[in-house]
Write a protein that holds these residues in place. Structure first.
Motif, short mmCIF file in Angstrom:
data_model
loop_
_atom_site.label_atom_id
_atom_site.label_comp_id
_atom_site.label_asym_id
_atom_site.label_seq_id
_atom_site.Cartn_x
_atom_site.Cartn_y
_atom_site.Cartn_z
N ALA A 297 23.72 -44.44 -14.49
CA ALA A 297 24.77 -45.39 -14.10
C ALA A 297 25.15 -46.21 -15.33
CB ALA A 297 24.27 -46.32 -12.98
N GLY A 298 26.35 -46.81 -15.28
CA GLY A 298 26.80 -47.65 -16.37
C GLY A 298 27.60 -46.88 -17.40
N ARG A 299 28.06 -47.60 -18.43
CA ARG A 299 28.92 -47.02 -19.45
C ARG A 299 28.42 -47.38 -20.85
NH1 ARG A 299 34.90 -48.75 -18.93
NH2 ARG A 299 33.92 -50.83 -19.01
N VAL A 300 28.64 -46.45 -21.78
CA VAL A 300 28.44 -46.69 -23.21
C VAL A 300 29.81 -46.59 -23.86
CG1 VAL A 300 27.40 -45.86 -25.35
CG2 VAL A 300 26.10 -45.76 -23.21
N LEU A 301 30.22 -47.67 -24.54
CA LEU A 301 31.53 -47.69 -25.19
C LEU A 301 31.36 -47.91 -26.69
CD1 LEU A 301 31.84 -49.60 -22.30
CD2 LEU A 301 34.20 -49.00 -22.85
N LEU A 302 32.05 -47.08 -27.47
CA LEU A 302 32.13 -47.25 -28.92
C LEU A 302 33.57 -47.55 -29.28
CD1 LEU A 302 29.84 -44.35 -30.18
CD2 LEU A 302 29.51 -46.78 -30.65
N SER A 303 33.78 -48.70 -29.91
CA SER A 303 35.14 -49.17 -30.23
C SER A 303 36.03 -49.16 -29.00
CB SER A 303 35.75 -48.30 -31.34
OG SER A 303 34.99 -48.38 -32.52
N GLY A 304 35.44 -49.49 -27.85
CA GLY A 304 36.18 -49.58 -26.60
C GLY A 304 36.36 -48.28 -25.86
N ASN A 305 35.90 -47.17 -26.43
CA ASN A 305 36.09 -45.86 -25.82
C ASN A 305 34.82 -45.42 -25.09
OD1 ASN A 305 38.76 -45.46 -26.92
ND2 ASN A 305 37.77 -45.08 -28.90
N ASP A 306 34.97 -45.07 -23.82
CA ASP A 306 33.85 -44.62 -23.00
C ASP A 306 33.32 -43.29 -23.57
OD1 ASP A 306 32.06 -43.89 -21.02
OD2 ASP A 306 33.35 -44.52 -19.38
N GLN A 307 32.00 -43.22 -23.77
CA GLN A 307 31.40 -42.03 -24.37
C GLN A 307 30.89 -41.01 -23.36
OE1 GLN A 307 31.36 -41.68 -28.03
NE2 GLN A 307 32.92 -43.15 -27.36
N GLU A 308 31.20 -41.21 -22.09
CA GLU A 308 30.80 -40.26 -21.06
C GLU A 308 31.33 -38.86 -21.41
OE1 GLU A 308 29.23 -38.51 -17.69
OE2 GLU A 308 28.86 -40.54 -18.45
N GLY A 309 30.39 -37.93 -21.52
CA GLY A 309 30.77 -36.55 -21.81
C GLY A 309 31.00 -36.24 -23.27
N VAL A 310 30.95 -37.24 -24.15
CA VAL A 310 31.15 -37.00 -25.59
C VAL A 310 29.83 -36.55 -26.20
CG1 VAL A 310 31.85 -37.99 -27.80
CG2 VAL A 310 32.95 -38.75 -25.67
N PRO A 311 29.76 -35.36 -26.79
CA PRO A 311 28.49 -34.89 -27.36
C PRO A 311 28.08 -35.71 -28.58
CG PRO A 311 30.27 -33.38 -27.93
CD PRO A 311 30.85 -34.37 -26.97
N THR A 312 26.81 -35.60 -28.93
CA THR A 312 26.25 -36.40 -30.02
C THR A 312 27.02 -36.22 -31.32
OG1 THR A 312 24.04 -36.27 -29.04
CG2 THR A 312 24.16 -36.81 -31.38
N HIS A 313 27.35 -34.99 -31.67
CA HIS A 313 27.96 -34.74 -32.98
C HIS A 313 29.39 -35.25 -33.06
CE1 HIS A 313 29.32 -31.21 -30.67
NE2 HIS A 313 30.33 -31.13 -31.52
N ARG A 314 29.98 -35.66 -31.93
CA ARG A 314 31.33 -36.21 -31.96
C ARG A 314 31.37 -37.73 -31.76
NH1 ARG A 314 35.07 -32.40 -32.29
NH2 ARG A 314 34.61 -30.27 -31.60
N ARG A 315 30.22 -38.36 -31.68
CA ARG A 315 30.19 -39.82 -31.44
C ARG A 315 30.27 -40.64 -32.73
NH1 ARG A 315 26.69 -41.45 -26.10
NH2 ARG A 315 27.52 -39.79 -24.77
N GLU A 316 30.22 -39.98 -33.87
CA GLU A 316 30.29 -40.67 -35.16
C GLU A 316 29.17 -41.70 -35.30
OE1 GLU A 316 34.32 -41.54 -36.80
OE2 GLU A 316 34.97 -41.06 -34.76
N VAL A 317 27.98 -41.27 -34.90
CA VAL A 317 26.79 -42.11 -35.09
C VAL A 317 25.84 -41.39 -36.03
CG1 VAL A 317 27.02 -43.19 -32.83
CG2 VAL A 317 25.57 -41.16 -33.07
N GLY A 318 25.11 -42.16 -36.82
CA GLY A 318 24.08 -41.60 -37.69
C GLY A 318 22.71 -41.89 -37.11
N LEU A 319 21.80 -40.94 -37.22
CA LEU A 319 20.46 -41.07 -36.66
C LEU A 319 19.42 -40.92 -37.76
CD1 LEU A 319 20.89 -38.84 -33.48
CD2 LEU A 319 20.62 -41.31 -33.50
#
Length: 345
Positions: A57-79
């Motif tokens: 439940a809930g939402r994760v937003l990056l720069s205001g964009n909901d990341q539901e369904g966005v795969p890791t390699h397209r989220r522009e995050v570094g790990l």
């Protein structure tokens, strides 16, 4: 503006909520460190943001964009992980260049970026070295350079210095904070090491059982723990039940002055070790009689463990000179400026 926002994020494993309706924001160019004991939910939080764990439940937003369904390699995050996870078959340059090649960055630009990052993390000219020949600290620097190479919007660190010895850890955390400030990097890190978090972060988040127990600047959290859990997690053990009335609190340790404006009623008090002042003779000075049961050298001061006749033991911070010995009898008086009224358990 918030780069990252979590709205009511919940993750369940069977009946247990690893994250329970968590709300959190991380601003552009801010470094936020999430602290907590094992099982508090901090690593699950990181995995949800990265897209490695689906939220129930809930939402994760990056720069205001909901990341539901966005795969890791397209989220522009570094790990960057605790165990580095470098590729042993690739040299240092090949490791740093990995994310750039995945994104099909040209060879010349990749070489330039790799050289730039190795210089930045203090490993100039190390591109041809084998990762197996690197020390733990050098591997950590390579892992950081690899995570930074694609210019992620958000850099996430999972126990980034956990496998390093104390001296190297303390040196690297200072270097990381300076580096992130210089680059303007937005960072979300998780750690169980409060010293590491307080040295690195602009803001600290303490988690308990999948929820945020307290969030604030390192100074705010350190000076004013919100609950007994946070106080004890930070290493403060001088916590006692109290009944407050008229600017003082009645406790098993006797009367303790409380900050002005403290509401009357039953409370839990934290007395910082610096607020436990020793007097030579408890009975003559009017203090709480105690016996010294232990002492620990802490570099610039000595922590003394005290056993009163009634109630839990106390910790006092004393100067290097004149600290009492084990077995000595002393008295204790309390400084109101070091008393914190806790909001919850």
């Amino acid at each position: 503006m918030s780069l990252l926002r979590l709205d009511g994020v919940t993750v369940r494993f069977g009946e247990r909520a690893a994250l329970d309706a968590v709300d959190l924001e991380v601003a552009e160019h801010e470094t936020v460190c999430v602290l907590g004991p094992s099982g508090s939910g901090k690593s699950t939080l990181l995995r949800v943001v990265a897209g490695l764990q689906r939220a129930d439940a809930g939402r994760v937003l990056l720069s205001g964009n909901d990341q539901e369904g966005v795969p890791t390699h397209r989220r522009e995050v570094g790990l960057m992980f605790q165990d580095h996870q470098l590729f042993p078959q690739r040299d240092v340059g090949g490791n740093v260049a990995f994310g750039l090649r995945v994104r099909k960055v040209g060879r010349a630009e990749t070489e330039r970026r790799v050289a730039e990052l190795l210089e930045l993390v203090g490993l100039p000219g190390a591109g041809r070295r084998a990762v197996a020949a690197l020390s733990g600290g050098e591997q950590q620097r390579v892992a950081l350079a690899r995570a930074l190479a694609p210019r992620p919007r958000l850099l996430m660190l999972d126990e980034p210095l956990g496998q390093l010895d104390r001296g190297l850890r303390e040196r690297l955390v200072v270097e990381l904070r300076e580096l992130f400030g210089r680059l303007g990097t937005t960072v979300l890190a998780v750690t169980h090491d409060q010293g590491e978090a307080f040295a690195l972060a602009d803001r600290v988040v303490v988690m308990r059982d999948g929820r945020i127990a307290q969030a604030g600047t390192p100074l705010e959290v350190w000076q004013r723990p919100a609950s007994e859990f946070v106080a004890r997690f930070l290493g403060f053990d001088n916590v006692v039940a109290a009944r407050v009335s008229g600017g003082r609190a009645d406790t098993v340790w006797g009367g303790i002055p409380v900050p002005a404006g403290t509401p009357a009623g039953d409370r839990r008090l934290l007395v910082r070790p610096a607020g436990v002042r020793l007097v030579p003779d408890g009975r003559e000075a009017g203090g709480l009689p105690c016996t010294v049961t232990g002492r620990t050298f802490r570099g610039d001061h000595v922590v003394v463990l005290l056993r009163p006749a009634d109630g839990p033991q106390l910790e006092a911070a004393c100067g290097l000179r004149g600290a009492p010995e084990v077995g000595d009898r002393v008295g204790v008086v309390f400084d109101a400026g070091e008393v914190v009224v806790l909001d919850g358990p």
